[in-house]
Design a protein around this motif. Sequence first.
Motif, mmCIF file in Angstrom:
data_model
loop_
_atom_site.group_PDB
_atom_site.id
_atom_site.type_symbol
_atom_site.label_atom_id
_atom_site.label_comp_id
_atom_site.label_asym_id
_atom_site.label_seq_id
_atom_site.Cartn_x
_atom_site.Cartn_y
_atom_site.Cartn_z
ATOM 1 N N GLY A 1 0.556 6.810 -6.430
ATOM 2 C CA GLY A 1 -0.801 7.047 -6.909
ATOM 3 C C GLY A 1 -1.214 6.145 -8.041
ATOM 4 O O GLY A 1 -2.098 6.481 -8.826
ATOM 5 N N ASN A 2 -0.620 4.951 -8.104
ATOM 6 C CA ASN A 2 -0.906 4.043 -9.207
ATOM 7 C C ASN A 2 -0.784 2.606 -8.719
ATOM 8 O O ASN A 2 0.047 2.303 -7.862
ATOM 9 C CB ASN A 2 0.067 4.300 -10.375
ATOM 10 C CG ASN A 2 -0.400 3.659 -11.660
ATOM 11 O OD1 ASN A 2 -0.358 2.440 -11.826
ATOM 12 N ND2 ASN A 2 -0.858 4.489 -12.594
ATOM 13 N N GLU B 1 12.203 11.463 -5.150
ATOM 14 C CA GLU B 1 11.138 12.197 -4.461
ATOM 15 C C GLU B 1 11.629 12.854 -3.178
ATOM 16 O O GLU B 1 10.840 13.409 -2.427
ATOM 17 C CB GLU B 1 9.947 11.291 -4.135
ATOM 18 C CG GLU B 1 9.369 10.613 -5.380
ATOM 19 C CD GLU B 1 8.332 9.571 -5.021
ATOM 20 O OE1 GLU B 1 7.411 9.917 -4.271
ATOM 21 O OE2 GLU B 1 8.453 8.431 -5.477
ATOM 22 N N PRO C 1 0.812 -1.224 0.000
ATOM 23 C CA PRO C 1 0.000 0.000 0.000
ATOM 24 C C PRO C 1 0.843 1.271 0.000
ATOM 25 O O PRO C 1 0.454 2.262 -0.626
ATOM 26 C CB PRO C 1 -0.853 -0.132 1.262
ATOM 27 C CG PRO C 1 -0.183 -1.153 2.097
ATOM 28 C CD PRO C 1 0.500 -2.085 1.152
ATOM 29 N N ASP C 2 1.967 1.256 0.695
ATOM 30 C CA ASP C 2 2.794 2.466 0.688
ATOM 31 C C ASP C 2 3.380 2.715 -0.698
ATOM 32 O O ASP C 2 3.412 3.849 -1.173
ATOM 33 C CB ASP C 2 3.883 2.367 1.754
ATOM 34 C CG ASP C 2 3.297 2.509 3.149
ATOM 35 O OD1 ASP C 2 2.950 3.630 3.525
ATOM 36 O OD2 ASP C 2 3.128 1.487 3.839
ATOM 37 N N ASN D 1 7.112 -0.257 4.868
ATOM 38 C CA ASN D 1 5.938 -0.032 5.709
ATOM 39 C C ASN D 1 6.051 1.272 6.493
ATOM 40 O O ASN D 1 5.109 1.664 7.171
ATOM 41 C CB ASN D 1 5.738 -1.219 6.665
ATOM 42 C CG ASN D 1 6.995 -1.553 7.453
ATOM 43 O OD1 ASN D 1 8.051 -0.948 7.253
ATOM 44 N ND2 ASN D 1 6.898 -2.516 8.342
ATOM 45 N N GLU D 2 7.188 1.930 6.410
ATOM 46 C CA GLU D 2 7.317 3.243 7.035
ATOM 47 C C GLU D 2 7.465 4.335 5.975
ATOM 48 O O GLU D 2 7.837 5.471 6.286
ATOM 49 C CB GLU D 2 8.463 3.225 8.049
ATOM 50 C CG GLU D 2 8.067 2.273 9.181
ATOM 51 C CD GLU D 2 9.104 1.999 10.227
ATOM 52 O OE1 GLU D 2 10.169 2.636 10.209
ATOM 53 O OE2 GLU D 2 8.829 1.137 11.080
ATOM 54 N N GLY D 3 7.152 3.971 4.751
ATOM 55 C CA GLY D 3 7.072 4.965 3.679
ATOM 56 C C GLY D 3 8.396 5.323 3.039
ATOM 57 O O GLY D 3 8.448 6.168 2.157
ATOM 58 N N ARG D 4 9.469 4.676 3.438
ATOM 59 C CA ARG D 4 10.786 5.047 2.915
ATOM 60 C C ARG D 4 11.191 4.165 1.743
ATOM 61 O O ARG D 4 10.778 3.018 1.644
ATOM 62 C CB ARG D 4 11.826 4.956 4.022
ATOM 63 C CG ARG D 4 11.638 6.034 5.082
ATOM 64 C CD ARG D 4 12.800 6.039 6.052
ATOM 65 N NE ARG D 4 12.663 4.970 7.027
ATOM 66 C CZ ARG D 4 12.243 5.158 8.276
ATOM 67 N NH1 ARG D 4 11.931 6.360 8.699
ATOM 68 N NH2 ARG D 4 12.143 4.148 9.104
ATOM 69 N N LEU E 1 2.065 1.860 -3.512
ATOM 70 C CA LEU E 1 0.997 2.310 -4.405
ATOM 71 C C LEU E 1 0.525 3.723 -4.057
ATOM 72 O O LEU E 1 0.317 4.555 -4.938
ATOM 73 C CB LEU E 1 -0.177 1.325 -4.354
ATOM 74 C CG LEU E 1 0.145 -0.112 -4.772
ATOM 75 C CD1 LEU E 1 -1.134 -0.939 -4.863
ATOM 76 C CD2 LEU E 1 0.907 -0.167 -6.083
ATOM 77 N N SER E 2 0.346 4.003 -2.771
ATOM 78 C CA SER E 2 -0.141 5.326 -2.374
ATOM 79 C C SER E 2 0.818 6.424 -2.810
ATOM 80 O O SER E 2 0.400 7.458 -3.327
ATOM 81 C CB SER E 2 -0.318 5.402 -0.856
ATOM 82 O OG SER E 2 -1.429 4.658 -0.429
ATOM 83 N N TRP E 3 2.106 6.209 -2.584
ATOM 84 C CA TRP E 3 3.074 7.270 -2.869
ATOM 85 C C TRP E 3 3.129 7.588 -4.351
ATOM 86 O O TRP E 3 3.346 8.724 -4.746
ATOM 87 C CB TRP E 3 4.477 6.903 -2.359
ATOM 88 C CG TRP E 3 4.664 7.114 -0.893
ATOM 89 C CD1 TRP E 3 4.179 6.319 0.095
ATOM 90 C CD2 TRP E 3 5.385 8.173 -0.240
ATOM 91 N NE1 TRP E 3 4.554 6.812 1.321
ATOM 92 C CE2 TRP E 3 5.298 7.941 1.151
ATOM 93 C CE3 TRP E 3 6.116 9.284 -0.698
ATOM 94 C CZ2 TRP E 3 5.889 8.782 2.091
ATOM 95 C CZ3 TRP E 3 6.715 10.120 0.250
ATOM 96 C CH2 TRP E 3 6.591 9.863 1.625
ATOM 97 N N ARG F 1 6.136 0.055 -12.535
ATOM 98 C CA ARG F 1 6.795 0.306 -13.823
ATOM 99 C C ARG F 1 8.151 0.947 -13.540
ATOM 100 O O ARG F 1 8.504 1.202 -12.388
ATOM 101 C CB ARG F 1 5.951 1.259 -14.673
ATOM 102 C CG ARG F 1 4.531 0.770 -14.982
ATOM 103 C CD ARG F 1 3.831 1.791 -15.879
ATOM 104 N NE ARG F 1 2.513 1.356 -16.319
ATOM 105 C CZ ARG F 1 1.360 1.668 -15.717
ATOM 106 N NH1 ARG F 1 1.360 2.409 -14.621
ATOM 107 N NH2 ARG F 1 0.201 1.247 -16.206
#
Lengths: 275, 303
Positions: free
Chosen positions: A105-106, A272, A98-99, A118-121, A101-103, A110
């Motif tokens: 937005g797709n 990013e 999920p992280d 799981n901590e977004g890094r 995909l969320s970051w 690719r």
Amino acid sequence: MATTRTGNTPVTRPTVPGGPVASTVPVGAVYAEGTRLEWGASLVEGSVVLDETVAPNAPWSAVVRQGHVLTIVDVGGNQSADCLLYSADDPEERYSVPDTLSWQGNAYVRTGTVLRSNEGRPLMTVVANEIDRQDTIGGACGKESNTLRYGHHVMFQHGCRENFLAEAGRRGLGVRDLVSNLNWFMNVPVEADGALGIVDGMSAPGRRVAVRAERDVLVLVSNCPQMNNPCNDFNPTPLRMLVVDPTPAARETRLAPPVGDARSAAAAGTPEGAS
Amino acid sequence: MTTAESSTAGAPHGRYPAGQGSARARDLHLTDSVRSARQDARAQGGQSGQWMPYLPASGSPYCPPEVDPSALVWAETVAPGGYTHKVLARGTRLRFDDPTGDACAHLLLFNALEPIERLNVADTQKIPWQAYLGQNHPLLSGDGRVLAVVSGDSSGRHDAFCGTTTDAWNERKYGDARPEGPSPSGRGLFLKAAAKHGLSRRDLPPGVSFFQGVRVESDGTLGWQGSAGPGTHVELIAEMPLLVLVANVAHPLDPRPGYVVGPLRVHAWRGAPTGPGEPRFTATPELHRAYLNTVDYCEARGL
Ligand SMILES: [Zn+2]
């Protein structure tokens, strides 16, 4: 942790000095004779620090050092390489669907996709990719889930969850550490009404994907043994795992052991700007 | 305890109406001895607030329609940015209500008896051949069993792709992710809820969320759908003994610049698990076998 794991034994009939040993064990299928195999090469220039084959049905793992690039070769075509990532220094930080995909937005993976924890890094980044899109929705097959999908008569079969458990155990990890995964070379479309499923693949013998480690990453792979859906074209084939150090300095000192600690450069190259 | 005005603890509570007007909290309490402090503390009981658990649950002011209040085992309003958790018996009905249209119920489920068995979102989407949660959708574990099933849904706006927020996400989006701050992350709250059951970071798998929808566009873009409006609810049946963790936090894709979350009402009441005689038990071949696995486990354990 060791940089590489050696001794990938292909799934073959055991042999003793007297010849092959008969077995009544219903082991998984391997590719048919005459299957076209394309072994490929690294997608990224650099000095090779690891070059291993994952036999059909087998698990594999290695630590990919920060900055190094792992190329996975789909040697026989449409062979799902189920994959989990862990921060080598802190495996409780691990790949998160999920992280990721969320970051971005797709829902698909690719070139350019940052594989997040799981901590977004960032753990790894897809730097090259030879098929339209890679999957991270479809999860792993397993004995238990196979009973739901195909019936209890396939419970005895091998599965990726079994591979993950076995390989995780060798790295001091266990069932608490298994989460939803990547499936390199597998095709899972989501249709407009939410219908989702594993369909015929878009890959071919020799197609590749390359991922760069944004820090030291433990990579777990299961060479999917599933024989009830098209995730390996019903013909399990080998995978080739190539890790290169793309830095010019490393090219001059070929096969030198991985540079001790590249962590000082952490985050500098992460996309990013997140860390 | 300090009485200094600079105490950071005083500030946030002042934002909520608690019948204290504009008076400083210090001026409202006589606490210069044990006796007066005890009197002061006891005088605070019996009040109600906007977000709180209701005990006993049968006394909930928001008992769902057609539910016998005496059957309630859990009744609570979770604050915006709050979390809650409970162990529920097999068969329990669990209902979330979104009274304002701004709740977002992020959910993790575990087998209460063996928490290594837990929600597996990939299987939850793959095995029913359906990515979007709705009526009769099972919430599956990685062990081929039904942890819970969606037995009621008046919203239809849910998400099983994006999971919940991390500190990294909320710090980037809102500038703050502290669990005690104004924009807590879902993961930060789940960590605390999990810790109260002896679980930790490695025990938190991807989760699902209710009341704020996401849809996948043809190129894979995750499109924001948002809420179906105020007054919707979702109902689940615990098909196994469950540890339930809930975080009521802003959805990661919520496009609003502010951190907007409404209160979340939670009710649970006694009931029976889905049985072989019910249409749901055999609704699809996959669901049927998942129920067979679930019953097999529960029967062997004497549940
Ligand atoms: Zn598999």
